[in-house]
Design a protein around this motif. Sequence first.
Motif, PDB file in Angstrom:
ATOM      1  N   UNK A 100       0.846  -1.194   0.000  1.00 28.27           N
ATOM      2  CA  UNK A 100       0.000   0.000   0.000  1.00 28.27           C
ATOM      3  C   UNK A 100       0.877   1.239   0.000  1.00 28.27           C
ATOM      4  N   UNK A 101       0.563   2.157  -0.922  1.00 30.74           N
ATOM      5  CA  UNK A 101       1.313   3.405  -1.047  1.00 30.74           C
ATOM      6  C   UNK A 101       0.360   4.565  -0.777  1.00 30.74           C
TER       7      UNK A 101
ATOM      8  N   UNK B  58      -4.606   5.702   9.806  1.00 29.68           N
ATOM      9  CA  UNK B  58      -5.697   4.745   9.613  1.00 29.68           C
ATOM     10  C   UNK B  58      -5.248   3.495   8.860  1.00 29.68           C
ATOM     11  N   UNK B  59      -4.527   3.691   7.745  1.00 28.64           N
ATOM     12  CA  UNK B  59      -4.233   2.538   6.881  1.00 28.64           C
ATOM     13  C   UNK B  59      -2.837   1.972   7.080  1.00 28.64           C
ATOM     14  N   UNK B  60      -1.948   2.706   7.773  1.00 27.73           N
ATOM     15  CA  UNK B  60      -0.569   2.270   7.997  1.00 27.73           C
ATOM     16  C   UNK B  60       0.055   1.780   6.684  1.00 27.73           C
TER      17      UNK B  60
ATOM     18  N   UNK C  76       4.156   5.101  15.875  1.00 29.19           N
ATOM     19  CA  UNK C  76       3.499   4.103  15.035  1.00 29.19           C
ATOM     20  C   UNK C  76       3.777   4.309  13.550  1.00 29.19           C
ATOM     21  N   UNK C  77       4.225   5.518  13.167  1.00 30.04           N
ATOM     22  CA  UNK C  77       4.435   5.826  11.751  1.00 30.04           C
ATOM     23  C   UNK C  77       5.903   6.032  11.408  1.00 30.04           C
ATOM     24  N   UNK C  78       6.740   6.125  12.421  1.00 33.66           N
ATOM     25  CA  UNK C  78       8.138   6.509  12.193  1.00 33.66           C
ATOM     26  C   UNK C  78       8.873   5.534  11.287  1.00 33.66           C
ATOM     27  N   UNK C  79       8.520   4.250  11.333  1.00 34.70           N
ATOM     28  CA  UNK C  79       9.258   3.247  10.555  1.00 34.70           C
ATOM     29  C   UNK C  79       8.833   3.189   9.092  1.00 34.70           C
ATOM     30  N   UNK C  80       7.767   3.896   8.719  1.00 32.28           N
ATOM     31  CA  UNK C  80       7.285   3.847   7.332  1.00 32.28           C
ATOM     32  C   UNK C  80       8.225   4.644   6.438  1.00 32.28           C
ATOM     33  N   UNK C  81       8.775   4.059   5.378  1.00 32.41           N
ATOM     34  CA  UNK C  81       9.652   4.816   4.476  1.00 32.41           C
ATOM     35  C   UNK C  81       8.883   5.944   3.792  1.00 32.41           C
TER      36      UNK C  81
END
Length: 703
Positions: free
Chosen positions: A453-454, A493-495, A522-527
Motif C-alpha cells: 500500500x502506497x 488509519x491505513x498504515x 506508530x508511523x516513524x518506521x514507514x519509508x
Amino acid sequence: EFQTLFSGGKITGHHTKRQTKDGRLLDVQLSAAAYRDKDGQPVGSIVVLRDVTQQRRAEEALRHSEERYRTLLEQIKEGYYEINLDGQLTFCNNSLGEVLGYARSDLLTQRIDDLMDAYNAANLRQLAQQVFATGQPATAQDCEIITKTGERKSIEISALAMRNEQGQPIGYRGLARDITERKRIQAELQQAKDAAETANRAKSVFLANMSHELRTPLNAILGYSEMLQEDSLAQGYTAAAADLQKIQAAGRHLLDLINNILDLSKIEAGKMDLYLEKFNLPMMIEEVQTTIQPLAAKNKNTLVVTCPPDIGTMVADVTKLRQILFNLLSNACKFTSNGTVKLALSRQRSDNTDWVLFYVTDTGIGLNTDQMNDLFKEFTQADSSTTRKYGGTGLGLAISRHFCQMMSGDIQVESLPGQGTTFTVRLPADVAQRKIQAASLVGSPPPAAPAGTVLVIDDDATVRDLLAHALTKEGFRVETAADGEQGLQLAQQIRPDVITLDVLIPGKDGWAILAALKADPDLAAIPVIMLSITDDKQMGFSLGAADYLTKPIDRNQLVAALNRYTRGKTGKNHVLVVEDDPATRAVISQTLQKEGWLITSVENGVAALATLNVKLPDLILLDLMMPEMDGFQLVAELRKNATWSRIPVIVMTALTLTEAEIKQLNGQVERILQKSVSGHAQLLREVRDLVTIYTQTPPPPKP
C-alpha cells in the motif's frame, strides 16, 4: 515303484493320488527308501507321504493365471515388453512385433540398442534407472523407435521395475504405444493454430491499415467542408453552406460507421481491451450532457439530466462508458421529436457489489416485443421502415451491450409503442473488484495480492492521479491525500507500506509533515519518498506524448488541445505539423493559421528533425504512420535530445492505438522532472523502484 525301490533305487518327490477313508482324493508327494537286512536283501521300505493338495491347487491356479495374463497381453493393442538389465528383450506380445514389423521370435533376439538410436536408447535406460530408484511407474513420451524397414515411429513408453524375491531389480516391463499418428495430428493442429494466428495478425494489420486509409480522406472531407461552410456563410452564400453541411453530415455518418465496424471487429477477434481507471461521475456526465445537447435540440427535444452530486466515483473504462451513453442518448434524440430525453443516475447494492445505474428515457416512437427481441443483434434495427426513415447501421446498441458485458454489467430495455423507451445500464461501481469476485465464485484463483500500500500526499490532483495510475499498474494499492493533515490521518488509519510526499504543499509543507510522521512512534518506521516536481509540471508529464487525437481531427478538439500546451506564452505560438498526407496537412495548417498560430508543415519525421535543427517550435502535431520515419521513431529521437524532449507532442492518428503503443507514447507517466542539478531524472521510475524495494524489505524495528 517298489520294484524300482528294491532294485537299489529310491523315490523322491513322486506325486500320486490317494483316497482317504472318508472318500476325499488327495494329492500326495511320496518319498521312499529301501530297508535291507544284514545281507543287503530288501525286507521293507521307509515311506514318507506329504499332503500337497493345496500346493498343487495353488500351482495350477498360478499356471492358469499366467496363461490368462499371457492371453490378455496378446489381446491388447499396445505393445508389451519385458527387458532385462542387459537391455535384452525377454518377452513381448504380438502387438509390439506388429508395431515394429518383426515376428515375435525375431524380436526376442533384439536389444534396445538395435531398436533405437543411441539418444533414445540412453533415454530409455534413464527411464529404467528412474523406476528402479523411485519404485514408481514412469512414462517417457516422444521416444523414437526404428522398425524392421528402417521407419522411425514415435512411441510413448511406460516402465515398471521387475524385481526378484530379494527385491533386487532384474529388469523392467511396460507398454509401448504408437503415437505417430497422434503426433502427426498435433503437428497439423499446431500448423493450423499458427496459420490462424497469422491470419488474425494479418486481419489486425488490415484493420489498422483500413482505419488509416479510410480516415485519412475523411479528414480532408470533413476539414475542407467545415472551412468552406464557414467561408460561404461569411460571404452570404447560404445555399452553398447548406450543401456543405450535408457533405459534412454524410462524412460524420461514414466516420461513425467506420468506427463501429472497427469496434465490432475487435470485439469479435477478442482484441478489445478494458482500460480501467477511477473517475468522477458528475464530471463525466457533464461532458456527456454538453456533447448530446445539440443533438437533442436538433429535433426540438428537451434534455433532462439528473445526477446526484454525491454519487461519487467509479472504476471502469470511462471511454467505453461514455460511448455507451452517447449511443443510447443519440438514439433517444433521433427517435424522439418535440419530446423529452432524460438521463438519470442512481446507486444500489446487491450481490455484495455496489452498482451504478444509468437510465436513458425518451418519449419517442417506442418498440414492440418483437422489435425488442432483436434490438441488440448486429446490423439489426426495429424494422426496414425505421432504417429508411431514421438511418443508422444497427451496430450501436450491439456494441454498447458488448461493452457493458466486458465490464461485468448489462443493458435492459423497456418500451411501449408510441409511448417511448427506457434503457437501463447496470455496471459495477468498481469493475476490477467485481471481476475478482466473479472469478472467485467460479473457482478461479484470485489475482495476486497487491505488492503493498502506497500513500500519495500531494496537493496537485494531476500528480496524485498520475502517480496512482502508474503505481496501480505495478500492482500496488494506492491511497491519496490532497494536503498534509489528511495525509497524516490516512497514514494513521491505513498504515501504508510507503509514503510519497510532495515537498511544496500549501499550509504545512512536506518537511513539516515528514517531521510529524517521524515523531509518531506508530508511523516513524514507514519509508517516506520526498517528491520535488519542477515548476512546469505539465512539461514534466509530457516527456512522452502530451496527448493524442484521433483522425479525422475535430477542429474544436484540436484547438483546445493546442491551447492547453501553449497557454500563457506571449506572441504567436509556433506549431510544427508533421503529416505525410498533403490534404490533411493543408487542412490542419489552414485551420491553425485562422486561429493565429505560426505553422511549419513537413511530410515526414526526417524532414521534422531537419526543421528542429533550424528553429524550435512551441508544440509538435505528429502523425504516426509516415514513410521514411514514422511517428514512434520521431518521438524516440526527440527524447534523445535534452532540448527537443521539452517540446510537447500531440499525436494525430487514424490508428486505434494498443495499450503498448499508448504506453510508448505517453511513457505511462514514468517521466517526471525532478529539481536537481542533473536535470531530467526519471522520478516516477525512481518512485516505483523505491516503493518496490521498500515493500519487499521488512521495515526496520521501531525506535
